[in-house]
Design an enzyme around this catalytic site. Structure first.
Site, PDB file in Angstrom:
ATOM      1  N   GLN A 100      88.603 -35.792  24.363  1.00 39.39           N
ATOM      2  CA  GLN A 100      87.765 -34.584  24.489  1.00 39.39           C
ATOM      3  C   GLN A 100      86.288 -34.940  24.531  1.00 39.39           C
ATOM      4  O   GLN A 100      85.519 -34.406  25.328  1.00 39.39           O
ATOM      5  CB  GLN A 100      87.982 -33.696  23.262  1.00 39.39           C
ATOM      6  CG  GLN A 100      89.063 -32.662  23.437  1.00 39.39           C
ATOM      7  CD  GLN A 100      89.296 -31.902  22.136  1.00 39.39           C
ATOM      8  OE1 GLN A 100      88.468 -31.902  21.228  1.00 39.39           O
ATOM      9  NE2 GLN A 100      90.445 -31.251  22.061  1.00 39.39           N
TER      10      GLN A 100
ATOM     11  N   ARG B 240      69.980 -21.418  29.041  1.00 42.15           N
ATOM     12  CA  ARG B 240      70.358 -21.010  30.389  1.00 42.15           C
ATOM     13  C   ARG B 240      71.855 -20.785  30.478  1.00 42.15           C
ATOM     14  O   ARG B 240      72.329 -19.850  31.091  1.00 42.15           O
ATOM     15  CB  ARG B 240      69.958 -22.066  31.423  1.00 42.15           C
ATOM     16  CG  ARG B 240      70.203 -21.587  32.840  1.00 42.15           C
ATOM     17  CD  ARG B 240      70.231 -22.707  33.832  1.00 42.15           C
ATOM     18  NE  ARG B 240      71.374 -23.587  33.639  1.00 42.15           N
ATOM     19  CZ  ARG B 240      71.636 -24.641  34.387  1.00 42.15           C
ATOM     20  NH1 ARG B 240      70.817 -24.976  35.359  1.00 42.15           N
ATOM     21  NH2 ARG B 240      72.692 -25.388  34.165  1.00 42.15           N
TER      22      ARG B 240
ATOM     23  N   HIS C 273      73.607 -17.437  19.858  1.00 43.01           N
ATOM     24  CA  HIS C 273      73.155 -18.071  21.089  1.00 43.01           C
ATOM     25  C   HIS C 273      73.186 -16.977  22.158  1.00 43.01           C
ATOM     26  O   HIS C 273      74.065 -16.120  22.157  1.00 43.01           O
ATOM     27  CB  HIS C 273      74.091 -19.197  21.512  1.00 43.01           C
ATOM     28  CG  HIS C 273      74.118 -20.355  20.567  1.00 43.01           C
ATOM     29  ND1 HIS C 273      74.427 -21.629  20.974  1.00 43.01           N
ATOM     30  CD2 HIS C 273      73.869 -20.436  19.237  1.00 43.01           C
ATOM     31  CE1 HIS C 273      74.372 -22.452  19.932  1.00 43.01           C
ATOM     32  NE2 HIS C 273      74.047 -21.746  18.863  1.00 43.01           N
TER      33      HIS C 273
ATOM     34  N   ASP D  12      75.867 -22.343  31.341  1.00 40.53           N
ATOM     35  CA  ASP D  12      76.514 -22.897  32.543  1.00 40.53           C
ATOM     36  C   ASP D  12      77.501 -21.867  33.059  1.00 40.53           C
ATOM     37  O   ASP D  12      78.108 -21.152  32.275  1.00 40.53           O
ATOM     38  CB  ASP D  12      77.264 -24.188  32.200  1.00 40.53           C
ATOM     39  CG  ASP D  12      76.310 -25.263  31.698  1.00 40.53           C
ATOM     40  OD1 ASP D  12      75.249 -25.447  32.335  1.00 40.53           O
ATOM     41  OD2 ASP D  12      76.616 -25.890  30.681  1.00 40.53           O
TER      42      ASP D  12
ATOM     43  N   SER E 234      71.512 -26.893   9.517  1.00 39.86           N
ATOM     44  CA  SER E 234      72.173 -25.734  10.132  1.00 39.86           C
ATOM     45  C   SER E 234      73.512 -26.184  10.699  1.00 39.86           C
ATOM     46  O   SER E 234      73.724 -27.382  10.921  1.00 39.86           O
ATOM     47  CB  SER E 234      71.290 -25.139  11.235  1.00 39.86           C
ATOM     48  OG  SER E 234      70.845 -26.145  12.120  1.00 39.86           O
TER      49      SER E 234
ATOM     50  N   LYS F 129      59.389 -24.122  28.303  1.00 41.30           N
ATOM     51  CA  LYS F 129      60.126 -23.267  27.354  1.00 41.30           C
ATOM     52  C   LYS F 129      59.346 -23.109  26.058  1.00 41.30           C
ATOM     53  O   LYS F 129      59.333 -22.044  25.460  1.00 41.30           O
ATOM     54  CB  LYS F 129      61.487 -23.908  27.002  1.00 41.30           C
ATOM     55  CG  LYS F 129      62.497 -23.885  28.105  1.00 41.30           C
ATOM     56  CD  LYS F 129      63.905 -24.164  27.607  1.00 41.30           C
ATOM     57  CE  LYS F 129      64.190 -25.619  27.365  1.00 41.30           C
ATOM     58  NZ  LYS F 129      65.636 -25.931  27.311  1.00 41.30           N
TER      59      LYS F 129
HETATM   60  P1  FAD Z   1      67.095 -24.977  31.032  1.00 46.13           P
HETATM   61  O1  FAD Z   1      66.113 -25.286  29.954  1.00 46.13           O
HETATM   62  O2  FAD Z   1      66.913 -23.750  31.825  1.00 46.13           O
HETATM   63  O3  FAD Z   1      67.307 -26.256  31.898  1.00 46.13           O
HETATM   64  C1  FAD Z   1      68.425 -26.384  32.781  1.00 46.13           C
HETATM   65  C2  FAD Z   1      68.123 -27.366  33.909  1.00 46.13           C
HETATM   66  O4  FAD Z   1      67.203 -26.783  34.823  1.00 46.13           O
HETATM   67  C3  FAD Z   1      67.470 -28.678  33.474  1.00 46.13           C
HETATM   68  O5  FAD Z   1      67.935 -29.684  34.337  1.00 46.13           O
HETATM   69  C4  FAD Z   1      65.981 -28.452  33.693  1.00 46.13           C
HETATM   70  O6  FAD Z   1      65.310 -29.664  33.977  1.00 46.13           O
HETATM   71  C5  FAD Z   1      65.994 -27.527  34.903  1.00 46.13           C
HETATM   72  N1  FAD Z   1      64.942 -26.515  34.884  1.00 46.13           N
HETATM   73  C6  FAD Z   1      64.475 -25.824  33.836  1.00 46.13           C
HETATM   74  N2  FAD Z   1      63.516 -24.943  34.209  1.00 46.13           N
HETATM   75  C7  FAD Z   1      63.395 -25.086  35.548  1.00 46.13           C
HETATM   76  C8  FAD Z   1      62.583 -24.445  36.532  1.00 46.13           C
HETATM   77  N3  FAD Z   1      61.705 -23.487  36.207  1.00 46.13           N
HETATM   78  N4  FAD Z   1      62.713 -24.831  37.846  1.00 46.13           N
HETATM   79  C9  FAD Z   1      63.603 -25.809  38.194  1.00 46.13           C
HETATM   80  N5  FAD Z   1      64.389 -26.445  37.285  1.00 46.13           N
HETATM   81  C10 FAD Z   1      64.294 -26.084  35.991  1.00 46.13           C
HETATM   82  N6  FAD Z   1      75.893 -23.226  26.699  1.00 46.13           N
HETATM   83  C11 FAD Z   1      76.525 -22.025  26.639  1.00 46.13           C
HETATM   84  O7  FAD Z   1      77.041 -21.543  27.664  1.00 46.13           O
HETATM   85  N7  FAD Z   1      76.625 -21.336  25.464  1.00 46.13           N
HETATM   86  C12 FAD Z   1      76.077 -21.802  24.307  1.00 46.13           C
HETATM   87  O8  FAD Z   1      76.184 -21.156  23.263  1.00 46.13           O
HETATM   88  C13 FAD Z   1      75.393 -23.059  24.330  1.00 46.13           C
HETATM   89  N8  FAD Z   1      74.798 -23.565  23.230  1.00 46.13           N
HETATM   90  C14 FAD Z   1      74.081 -24.728  23.306  1.00 46.13           C
HETATM   91  C15 FAD Z   1      73.397 -25.189  22.161  1.00 46.13           C
HETATM   92  C16 FAD Z   1      72.640 -26.365  22.229  1.00 46.13           C
HETATM   93  C17 FAD Z   1      71.903 -26.824  20.986  1.00 46.13           C
HETATM   94  C18 FAD Z   1      72.571 -27.115  23.435  1.00 46.13           C
HETATM   95  C19 FAD Z   1      71.785 -28.384  23.500  1.00 46.13           C
HETATM   96  C20 FAD Z   1      73.243 -26.658  24.562  1.00 46.13           C
HETATM   97  C21 FAD Z   1      73.987 -25.463  24.526  1.00 46.13           C
HETATM   98  N9  FAD Z   1      74.649 -24.957  25.641  1.00 46.13           N
HETATM   99  C22 FAD Z   1      75.311 -23.747  25.577  1.00 46.13           C
HETATM  100  C23 FAD Z   1      74.650 -25.707  26.914  1.00 46.13           C
HETATM  101  C24 FAD Z   1      73.493 -25.284  27.830  1.00 46.13           C
HETATM  102  O9  FAD Z   1      73.634 -23.947  28.200  1.00 46.13           O
HETATM  103  C25 FAD Z   1      73.557 -26.190  29.056  1.00 46.13           C
HETATM  104  O10 FAD Z   1      73.190 -27.494  28.698  1.00 46.13           O
HETATM  105  C26 FAD Z   1      72.789 -25.713  30.263  1.00 46.13           C
HETATM  106  O11 FAD Z   1      73.188 -26.504  31.382  1.00 46.13           O
HETATM  107  C27 FAD Z   1      71.274 -25.836  30.153  1.00 46.13           C
HETATM  108  O12 FAD Z   1      70.762 -24.925  29.290  1.00 46.13           O
HETATM  109  P2  FAD Z   1      69.190 -24.974  28.901  1.00 46.13           P
HETATM  110  O13 FAD Z   1      68.921 -23.789  28.081  1.00 46.13           O
HETATM  111  O14 FAD Z   1      68.834 -26.282  28.357  1.00 46.13           O
HETATM  112  O15 FAD Z   1      68.570 -24.800  30.358  1.00 46.13           O
END
Ligand code: FAD
Length: 287
Positions: free
Chosen positions: A211, A105, A75, A107, A13, A164
Site C-alpha cells: 500500500q 486542491r 480538510h 485530486d 496533531s 498559498k
Molecule cells: P496546490 O497547492 O493547488 O498545488 C497543486 C499543484 O499545482 C502543484 O504541482 C503546484 O505546483 C501547482 N500549482 C499550484 N498553484 C498553481 C497555479 N496558480 N498555477 C499553476 N500551477 C499551480 N487530498 C484530498 O483529496 N483530500 C484530503 O483530505 C487531503 N488531505 C491532505 C493533507 C495533507 C497534509 C497533504 C499534504 C495532502 C492532502 N491531500 C488531500 C492531497 C492533495 O489534495 C494533493 O496532493 C493535491 O494533488 C494537491 O493539493 P494542494 O492543496 O497541495 O494543491
C-alpha cells in the site's frame, strides 16, 4: 496510565479519514480517546477525492468537536467545489465553532488532473476562505518537501507554495517523507524567501509495504532504495515489518526534533497504536 511530556511545546496533531459505517465511527471514538493523551492541538479529518466523503467528513468533524476535548479541523478541497457550496460549508463549520481548516486542491477520483470546480488551485480556496470569513479560521495548507508530483520545477512549486501563504495560510503540513534532508532543505528555502509560517512534518507510520509503495508512487513521496529493499524483504512478515517501520519512523522523528521542527502531524490511519508507540519512544508521553 499514560502521561503527557511535551517539553518543547510541540504542536501535535493527528489525521483521520471519515469512517463509512457506524461501527467505524464507534471505533474511531475509541482511537481518539487513546490519542488524547498526546494533548493534540487538533484532530483533522480528510475530504475524499472528488468530495466523495463531504457529508461523512462533516459528521466526523462535528462528532470530534462535540464529543472530545480536542478541536476538530476539516480538510476542504477544490475538487468539484463551487463557491456556493464552500461558502455554505464554511458557515456550517462556523456555526459548530470550528476554528481550523486544512485547505487543499485535492485530486479528482480518476487521477491527478484538474479541479472541475470554481477553484483551480489551493491558493484560490485560501483566498476565498479569507474573503468570506475573515480571520475566523486558522488555515493549514499542504507542503511538499520532495515536491508535488505535478510540479513543473522545484522553483515553480515553491512559488506556488508561497502564493498559498500570501493568500492567508497560517501554517502548513507536509506530505510524508522518509528523508529528513528534504524537509530541512525545503524549510531553509522557505525561510530564505521570507516564508515564516510553521511547516509541520507529516509523519506516516509504516504498516503495509504494498500500500505504501502504491500510494507513494502517486503522491510523489520517495521511499529511498535502502528502505524499499528492507521493507520488501519483510513484506510477508507483518510483525517484523511494523517493528522495523517503527524504528525507521522513530529515527526520522528524532532527527526532525533535533533539527527544531515546530510539531508533528501524525497520519494515524485511524489507528492509535503506532502513533502512541512512536510518541512513547520520542518521550512525548510516558507510561
Ligand atoms: P496546490 O497547492 O493547488 O498545488 C497543486 C499543484 O499545482 C502543484 O504541482 C503546484 O505546483 C501547482 N500549482 C499550484 N498553484 C498553481 C497555479 N496558480 N498555477 C499553476 N500551477 C499551480 N487530498 C484530498 O483529496 N483530500 C484530503 O483530505 C487531503 N488531505 C491532505 C493533507 C495533507 C497534509 C497533504 C499534504 C495532502 C492532502 N491531500 C488531500 C492531497 C492533495 O489534495 C494533493 O496532493 C493535491 O494533488 C494537491 O493539493 P494542494 O492543496 O497541495 O494543491
Amino acid at each position: 496510565m499514560l502521561a503527557i511530556m511535551n517539553p518543547q511545546n510541540l504542536t501535535l496533531s493527528c489525521e483521520f479519514f471519515p469512517p463509512r459505517t457506524e461501527q467505524g465511527m464507534i471505533k474511531l471514538r475509541q482511537v481518539r480517546e487513546q490519542l488524547q493523551v498526546l494533548k493534540p492541538s487538533y484532530f483533522s479529518v480528510t475530504f475524499g477525492a472528488g468530495g466523495s466523503t463531504q457529508e461523512k467528513t462533516f459528521e466526523t468533524v462535528v462528532d470530534i468537536q462535540q464529543q472530545s476535548n480536542v478541536m476538530a479541523a476539516p480538510h476542504l478541497s477544490c475538487v468539484a467545489s463551487t463557491k456556493e457550496n464552500i461558502y455554505e460549508l464554511l458557515q456550517a463549520y462556523q456555526a459548530k465553532n470550528i476554528r481550523r481548516i486544512v485547505a487543499l486542491r485535492g485530486d479528482t477520483p480518476s487521477g491527478l488532473r484538474g479541479s472541475l470546480g470554481d477553484f483551480n488551485y489551493a491558493n484560490e480556496l485560501v483566498s476565498f476562505i479569507r474573503e468570506s470569513t475573515g480571520e475566523h479560521f486558522h488555515i493549514e495548507v499542504a507542503a511538499y518537501p520532495e515536491f508535488h508530483p505535478q510540479a513543473r520545477s522545484a522553483k515553480a512549486d515553491l512559488d506556488f507554495f508561497q502564493q498559498k501563504v500570501e493568500a492567508g495560510a497560517n501554517s502548513a503540513i507536509t506530505q510524508y517523507f522518509y528523508n529528513a534532508d528534504a524537509y530541512f532543505s525545503f524549510v531553509e528555502e522557505c525561510t530564505r524567501r521570507g516564508i515564516n509560517i510553521p511547516i509541520i512534518p507529516g509523519i506516516m507510520p509504516i504498516t503495509n509495504y504494498t500500500q505504501l509503495a502504491r500510494f507513494s508512487e502517486t503522491c510523489g513521496a520517495e521511499i529511498p532504495r535502502w528502505l524499499r529493499w528492507r521493507l520488501q524483504a519483510l513484506e510477508d512478515d507483518k510483525a517484523s515489518l511494523q517493528a522495523f517501520g517503527l524504528d525507521v519512523i522513530t529515527a526520522l522523528c528524532e532527527r526532525l526534533l533535533a533539527g527544531g521542527v515546530p510539531g508533528l502531524h501524525f497520519y494515524s490511519l485511524n489507528q492509535a497504536e503506532l502513533t502512541l508507540e512512536i510518541a512513547k519512544r520520542l518521550n512525548l508521553i510516558k507510561d
